[in-house]
Design an enzyme around this catalytic site. Structure first.
Site, PDB file in Angstrom:
ATOM      1  N   ASP A  69       0.798  -1.232   0.000  1.00  0.00           N
ATOM      2  CA  ASP A  69       0.000   0.000   0.000  1.00  0.00           C
ATOM      3  C   ASP A  69       0.830   1.281   0.000  1.00  0.00           C
ATOM      4  O   ASP A  69       0.341   2.341  -0.350  1.00  0.00           O
ATOM      5  CB  ASP A  69      -0.947   0.012   1.212  1.00  0.00           C
ATOM      6  CG  ASP A  69      -0.209   0.024   2.551  1.00  0.00           C
ATOM      7  OD1 ASP A  69       1.039  -0.053   2.558  1.00  0.00           O
ATOM      8  OD2 ASP A  69      -0.878   0.100   3.596  1.00  0.00           O
ATOM      9  N   HIS A  70       2.112   1.196   0.362  1.00  0.00           N
ATOM     10  CA  HIS A  70       2.904   2.413   0.570  1.00  0.00           C
ATOM     11  C   HIS A  70       3.645   2.906  -0.675  1.00  0.00           C
ATOM     12  O   HIS A  70       4.055   4.063  -0.718  1.00  0.00           O
ATOM     13  CB  HIS A  70       3.929   2.176   1.682  1.00  0.00           C
ATOM     14  CG  HIS A  70       3.432   2.479   3.049  1.00  0.00           C
ATOM     15  ND1 HIS A  70       2.304   1.898   3.581  1.00  0.00           N
ATOM     16  CD2 HIS A  70       3.896   3.318   4.011  1.00  0.00           C
ATOM     17  CE1 HIS A  70       2.113   2.352   4.805  1.00  0.00           C
ATOM     18  NE2 HIS A  70       3.057   3.215   5.088  1.00  0.00           N
TER      19      HIS A  70
ATOM     20  N   ASP B 167       3.702  -0.886  11.329  1.00  0.00           N
ATOM     21  CA  ASP B 167       3.212   0.443  10.969  1.00  0.00           C
ATOM     22  C   ASP B 167       2.615   1.045  12.230  1.00  0.00           C
ATOM     23  O   ASP B 167       1.920   0.353  12.989  1.00  0.00           O
ATOM     24  CB  ASP B 167       2.158   0.364   9.863  1.00  0.00           C
ATOM     25  CG  ASP B 167       1.808   1.745   9.325  1.00  0.00           C
ATOM     26  OD1 ASP B 167       2.344   2.127   8.263  1.00  0.00           O
ATOM     27  OD2 ASP B 167       1.010   2.453   9.967  1.00  0.00           O
TER      28      ASP B 167
ATOM     29  N   ARG C 207      -1.558  12.589  10.291  1.00  0.00           N
ATOM     30  CA  ARG C 207      -0.340  13.332  10.621  1.00  0.00           C
ATOM     31  C   ARG C 207      -0.194  14.541   9.717  1.00  0.00           C
ATOM     32  O   ARG C 207      -0.540  14.494   8.543  1.00  0.00           O
ATOM     33  CB  ARG C 207       0.906  12.441  10.475  1.00  0.00           C
ATOM     34  CG  ARG C 207       0.937  11.346  11.519  1.00  0.00           C
ATOM     35  CD  ARG C 207       2.308  10.718  11.661  1.00  0.00           C
ATOM     36  NE  ARG C 207       2.233   9.747  12.740  1.00  0.00           N
ATOM     37  CZ  ARG C 207       2.534   8.462  12.631  1.00  0.00           C
ATOM     38  NH1 ARG C 207       2.953   7.984  11.487  1.00  0.00           N
ATOM     39  NH2 ARG C 207       2.422   7.653  13.672  1.00  0.00           N
TER      40      ARG C 207
ATOM     41  N   SER D  90       5.980   7.704  12.730  1.00  0.00           N
ATOM     42  CA  SER D  90       5.953   6.388  12.098  1.00  0.00           C
ATOM     43  C   SER D  90       6.802   5.373  12.853  1.00  0.00           C
ATOM     44  O   SER D  90       7.740   5.727  13.569  1.00  0.00           O
ATOM     45  CB  SER D  90       6.457   6.514  10.657  1.00  0.00           C
ATOM     46  OG  SER D  90       6.714   5.255  10.106  1.00  0.00           O
TER      47      SER D  90
ATOM     48  N   ARG E  50       8.808   3.367  11.449  1.00  0.00           N
ATOM     49  CA  ARG E  50       9.884   2.945  10.541  1.00  0.00           C
ATOM     50  C   ARG E  50      11.204   2.711  11.271  1.00  0.00           C
ATOM     51  O   ARG E  50      11.773   3.612  11.887  1.00  0.00           O
ATOM     52  CB  ARG E  50      10.046   3.945   9.401  1.00  0.00           C
ATOM     53  CG  ARG E  50      10.532   5.307   9.780  1.00  0.00           C
ATOM     54  CD  ARG E  50      10.409   6.287   8.620  1.00  0.00           C
ATOM     55  NE  ARG E  50       9.010   6.540   8.319  1.00  0.00           N
ATOM     56  CZ  ARG E  50       8.549   7.686   7.793  1.00  0.00           C
ATOM     57  NH1 ARG E  50       9.383   8.662   7.500  1.00  0.00           N
ATOM     58  NH2 ARG E  50       7.269   7.849   7.534  1.00  0.00           N
TER      59      ARG E  50
END
Length: 739
Positions: A127-128, A192, A474, A628, A630
């Protein structure tokens, strides 16, 4: 097979036992699957019940819902130390979910572990990597072409190691999870930060870094600091223009971006029943913006209806039988209690530049004029994992239909991002998509798109001051379009059509499956182990940068165009801290090289230090690493020679990610000591030979004039995490234990 409720009645009559025991019998006999895609993986409410009863007897007090689900998944409920905010829990999550940008590094780490199959049900969701340009179909075709190498890697790695693969175009990970995998009482971890979306279906769903996901997929108990519990009691009911989004915007205004750190936010009270299941998911999703570990709602008829509408009536019926374990006990204690009367709640809009700056909609115009914010709204963006459900699309279409009836057209651009293929197909079938197009909207691909910076924006130039309004979660500086002058504001905007089949099942026999990573690839790179600790204190660390103010994971490892390098550690390290503001000159991506005395980009300076054997440290401010999940924001500094990050405070996920990669996340024992350190100083960290939980480390600050100061640095390492540091990383330690 007879309906579950009918089986209950028959067993009650036949066995002459209480319903409490019938549930356990049926859980063993009926074996309700966790999802349609994994018919042989079952929901274990019987084990949840057993563990809850053990813990309740030990603690001798009522339990919150959060405690029931978390403690119900303890690896050793009989002897596990349990103290909110203090002890580290060893947990057994039910499943793992990964989005494509973070799954690359997670799967590369899993490959490095040498294991042959994942130990729990796991999925990858594409999806990213889909950039918004002109519209859904064309953008999707372009993404498949550009990202073919990465998609092939993820698909083949999933097939090889037993991980389900959701193809590009399937939808946003969190909507897919809500529709297919979340259920009341589940403990799910996802790579995520908005994984808490699943709390809208009564699960404890927690965002983590890829290394945490690897632990769970490897069958290792997952560690989590025992969370505190913040209760939010809802009374009244939503009415008028108020929406579920306004609930979390209100809570964000109360708690701020770090007020939920180390805690689970648990909603309860009579007002809960006035909120739809997808509305509850919206509230839980954006709980990530207050630093919460996760958020959750108690099981109710709204969840039962959603489960039934998404083809999971068997799970709903099973949850009914175990409902006592899926709601909080009467009289349970919360560490903090907030009360919100939904009947008095007004529509809110939050921003710019931070999601906790809350304004009632009626007042935001005056505030904007006073602050000099751009009043001309250039783009409106509907969707994201926070507001992309069928309900959200329906609300937007209803407003659009009224506007069209009055002959109106949009002056500003606006885009629509469906949350999943199921949502896209259903809004097309029901005419919502066409209504939004008729008003001037563009329906984008079922993906994250502009919410994570995947937006090829053409209407303004970089540096041009402008305002956008989104239903996203965000609004950090430059997050949506890489323009630091975009003032982004966050606000608000059931039978389903399944749409196209976009799921790839892992094969039963994957022995012949190959996963290829070209040594010349610019997108993917196999990992090399990080070096072990040398057994010595860290002497004469150079300060790479002393960060001024907010430093999110977007500042540390930017997304947008950098997403294409998420599977190549060396290439993506070229974005290290390029968004952070250097306190020495007030600029981004400009730091002094201590050897040459020249100013240059942060990544270049870090590479210079690494080449010359100079170890370095970063100095940060409050809530360092918020945003995030990440883990690249932890991998990159480790890859380029960093040894420690010293701040006033950390965001939860980022602190854990740093530990996993063998770095030292440390905090000032006295926050005022932040002011004692200057970019030209050198630091020595002492006490690592006697590194023990709870014992501060010493830091000697060496000033250029020859003077020195000594300060104390705190840490939150436990024994297991100290072993990660000594081994060089959590992955290194896993390999040691396998030998």
């Amino acid at each position: 097979m007879a309906p579950y409720s009918l089986l209950v009645t028959r067993l009650q009559k036949a066995l002459g036992v209480r319903q409490y025991h019938v549930a356990s019998v049926l859980c063993q006999r009926a074996k309700v699957a966790m999802s349609h895609f994994e018919p042989n993986e079952y929901i274990h409410y019987d084990l949840l019940e057993k563990n809850i009863n053990i813990v309740r007897k030990r603690l001798n007090r009522p339990l919150t819902l959060s405690e029931k689900i978390v403690y119900g998944h303890l690896d050793d409920p009989a002897s596990q130390e349990i103290e909110r905010g203090k002890s580290y829990l060893r947990l057994r999550p039910d499943r793992v979910a990964m989005q494509d940008a973070t799954a690359q590094m997670a799967m590369l780490q899993f490959i490095s572990s040498g294991l042959s199959k994942v130990a729990v049900p796991s999925t990858i969701h594409c999806d990213h990597l889909i950039e918004a340009q002109v519209g859904g179909e064309k953008d999707l075709r372009r993404a498949k072409d550009i990202n073919q190498e990465v998609y092939n890697f993820l698909a083949t790695a999933g097939a090889k190691y037993g991980v389900g693969f959701w193809k590009p175009g399937s939808g946003i990970i969190h909507q897919i999870i809500l529709e297919n995998y979340a259920y009341p009482g589940v403990l799910l971890i996802g790579t995520d930060s908005h994984t808490p979306n699943g709390g809208g279906l009564g699960g404890i769903c927690i965002g983590v870094g890829g290394a945490d996901a690897v632990d769970v997929m490897a069958g290792i108990p997952w560690e989590l600091k025992c969370p505190k519990v913040i209760g939010v009691k809802l009374t009244g009911s939503l009415s008028g223009w108020s929406s579920p989004k306004d609930v979390i915007l209100k809570v964000a205004g109360i708690l701020t971006v770090k007020g939920g750190t180390g805690a689970i936010v648990e909603y309860h009270g009579p007002g809960v029943d006035s909120i739809s299941c997808t509305g509850m998911a919206t509230i839980c999703n954006m709980g990530a913006e207050i630093g919460a570990t996760t958020s959750v709602f108690p099981y109710n008829h709204r969840m039962k209806k959603y489960l039934s509408k998404t083809g999971r009536e068997d799970i709903a019926n099973l949850a009914d039988e175990f409902k006592d374990h899926l709601v909080p006990d009467p009289g349970c204690h919360y560490d903090q209690l907030i009360e919100i009367n939904l009947s008095e709640l007004k529509p809110h809009i939050n921003g710019p530049f931070t999601p906790d700056l809350a304004h009632p909609v009626a007042e935001v115009g005056k505030v904007a004029e006073k602050e000099g914010w751009p009043l001309d709204i250039r783009v409106g963006l509907i969707g994201s994992c926070t507001n992309s459900s069928y309900e959200d699309m329906g609300r937007s279409a209803a407003v659009a239909k009224q506007a069209l009836a009055h002959g109106l057209k949009c002056k500003s651009q606006f885009t629509i991002t469906p949350g999943s293929e199921q949502i896209r197909a259903t809004i097309e079938r029901d005419g919502y998509a066409q209504i939004l197009r008729d008003l001037g909207g563009i329906v984008l691909a079922n993906a994250c798109g502009p919410c994570i910076g995947q937006w090829d924006r053409k209407d303004i130039k970089k540096g041009e001051k402008n305002t956008i309004v989104t239903s996203y979660n965000r609004n950090f500086t430059g997050r949506n379009d890489a323009n630091p002058e975009t003032h982004a504001f966050v606000t608000s905007p059931e039978e389903f059509d399944p749409g196209q089949d976009t799921y790839q099942h892992p094969p039963k026999d994957s022995s012949g499956q190959h996963v290829d990573v070209s040594p010349t690839s610019q997108r993917l790179q196999l990992l090399e182990p990080f070096d072990k600790w040398d057994g010595k204190d860290l002497e004469d660390l150079q300060i790479l940068i002393k960060v001024k103010g907010k430093c999110t994971t977007d500042h540390i490892s930017a997304a947008g165009p950098w997403l294409k390098f998420r599977g190549h550690l060396d290439n993506i390290s070229n974005n290290l801290l390029i968004g952070a503001i250097n306190i020495e000159n007030g600029k981004a991506n400009s730091v002094r090289n201590a050897v040459t005395q020249e100013f240059g980009p942060v990544p270049d300076t870090a590479r210079y230090y690494k080449k010359h054997g100079i170890r370095w440290v970063v100095i940060g401010d409050e809530n360092y690493g918020e945003g995030s999940s990440r883990e690249h924001a932890a991998l990159e500094p480790r890859h380029l020679g960093g040894r420690a990050i010293i701040t006033k405070s950390f965001a939860r996920i980022h602190e854990t990610n740093l530990k996993k990669q063998g770095l030292l996340p440390l905090t000032f024992a006295d926050p005022a000591d932040y002011n004692k350190i200057h970019p030209v100083d050198k630091l020595t960290i002492q006490g690592l030979k006697d590194f023990t939980p709870g014992k501060p480390l010493k830091c000697i600050i060496k000033h250029p004039n020859g003077t020195q100061e000594t300060i104390l640095l705190n840490h939150t390492f436990n024994e297991t995490q100290i072993e990660w540091f000594r081994a060089g990383s959590a992955l290194n330690r896993m390999k040691e234990l396998q030998q």
